[in-house]
Design an enzyme around this catalytic site. Sequence first.
Site, short mmCIF file in Angstrom:
data_model
loop_
_atom_site.label_atom_id
_atom_site.label_comp_id
_atom_site.label_asym_id
_atom_site.label_seq_id
_atom_site.Cartn_x
_atom_site.Cartn_y
_atom_site.Cartn_z
CG HIS A 12 -0.22 0.30 2.52
ND1 HIS A 12 0.51 -0.66 3.18
CD2 HIS A 12 -0.11 1.45 3.25
CE1 HIS A 12 1.02 -0.11 4.28
NE2 HIS A 12 0.66 1.15 4.35
N GLY A 14 3.51 1.68 -2.00
CA GLY A 14 4.13 1.84 -3.31
C GLY A 14 3.28 2.68 -4.24
N GLY A 17 0.00 0.55 -5.11
CA GLY A 17 -0.76 0.25 -3.90
C GLY A 17 -1.37 1.47 -3.26
N GLY A 107 1.00 -8.19 -12.90
CA GLY A 107 2.20 -8.50 -13.67
C GLY A 107 2.80 -7.21 -14.22
CB SER A 108 5.18 -5.76 -15.52
OG SER A 108 5.85 -4.77 -16.27
CB SER A 109 3.79 -4.02 -20.51
OG SER A 109 4.71 -3.03 -20.07
CB CYS A 110 8.79 -5.36 -18.61
SG CYS A 110 8.76 -5.97 -16.91
CE1 TYR A 137 8.94 -6.71 -11.01
CE2 TYR A 137 8.53 -6.77 -13.38
CZ TYR A 137 8.11 -6.45 -12.10
OH TYR A 137 6.86 -5.92 -11.91
CE LYS A 141 5.44 -8.51 -10.10
NZ LYS A 141 4.26 -8.35 -9.23
N PRO A 164 -0.21 -4.49 -16.32
CG PRO A 164 -0.05 -3.64 -14.19
CD PRO A 164 0.21 -4.87 -14.98
CG HIS A 180 10.11 2.16 -13.80
ND1 HIS A 180 9.50 1.88 -12.59
CD2 HIS A 180 10.40 0.95 -14.36
CE1 HIS A 180 9.43 0.57 -12.42
NE2 HIS A 180 9.97 -0.01 -13.46
CG ASP A 270 17.38 2.33 -27.44
OD1 ASP A 270 17.57 3.35 -26.75
OD2 ASP A 270 17.55 2.29 -28.67
#
Length: 321
Positions: A12, A14, A17, A107-110, A137, A141, A164, A180, A270
């Site tokens: 919460h 972060g 969160g 999760g994550s788009s990465c 990472y 995930k 996301p 980031h 990149d």
Amino acid sequence: MDRNSRIFVAGHRGLVGSAILRRLTEAGHTDLVIRDRSQLDLTDQAAVRAFFDREGIDQVILAAAKVGGILANDRFGGDFIRDNLLIQNNVIDAAWRAGVKKLLFLGSSCLYPKHAEQPIKEEALLSGPMEPSNKPYAVAKIAGITMCQAYRRQYGFNAICAMPSNLYGPGDHFDPETSHALPGMIRRFHDARMAGDPTVTLWGTGKPRREFLYVDDMADACLHLMDHYDSEEIINVGPGDDIAIADLAALIRDTVGYAGTLTHDLSKPDGHPRKLMDVSRLFATGWRPKVSLEEGLRRTYDWFLENAAPERRPVPKQAAE
């Protein structure tokens, strides 16, 4: 989500969160359970099980994770894979054992392959090699997603997984060395304006394209998914459009009011050449983002000035020039 539900927001403090906590409060939820690291170490299996056995949690939004940019992932890959595996394994398993009714895992788009066809559909996961710079990472995930799917199939545990896009907004981490790209640029342009530096150097070519979702929109999407999504299939969460990093840098420069020039350090990586997710599955459920990138940048910089800037306010623009 029933307003009487007892909801645990893991992570919460972060970026995500804290936004979820704000959105739940706005929506009238009052039985919200939060614990910081000093109160509950999510990497401690026994402590997490005892917490769930004791608290009677109905729903979980698992936003706790160790995150960072390209440099942090490269330097601390061991920490990233260890901590994230421990956190998600402990929380998902303990939530199932305690009879939690629904869990949302982020999760994550990465996590998608480096050269996935654009826009990236959910089915692209594990269809090709991933970006090496964030592999520890990503592997952690992906294991969390697989665990949610396996627990759903074997035990009937109602766990859903959202992917996301790049997120930004109030509460972000602005250290130029470990953050980031977007918050790191805000900090670097701000520092350059304060110091009157004539140039700001950015990593890479500036050609990669990324999509950015304001974190309060992400929080709204999380609540929407808890109410309207129930499948083992992952679901992408993003704005549906992207921007070149060089163009993003120009937007941030204008938002901050920096009058200098941009240069590029071509020796730096990149990362993914492009990460635009297909969000048709999400949009079909009736959700759309509300905050434009320009407005989101303005809100984020205002928050930075009040809460995270080394100095309270930049010098007047004419003085920087």
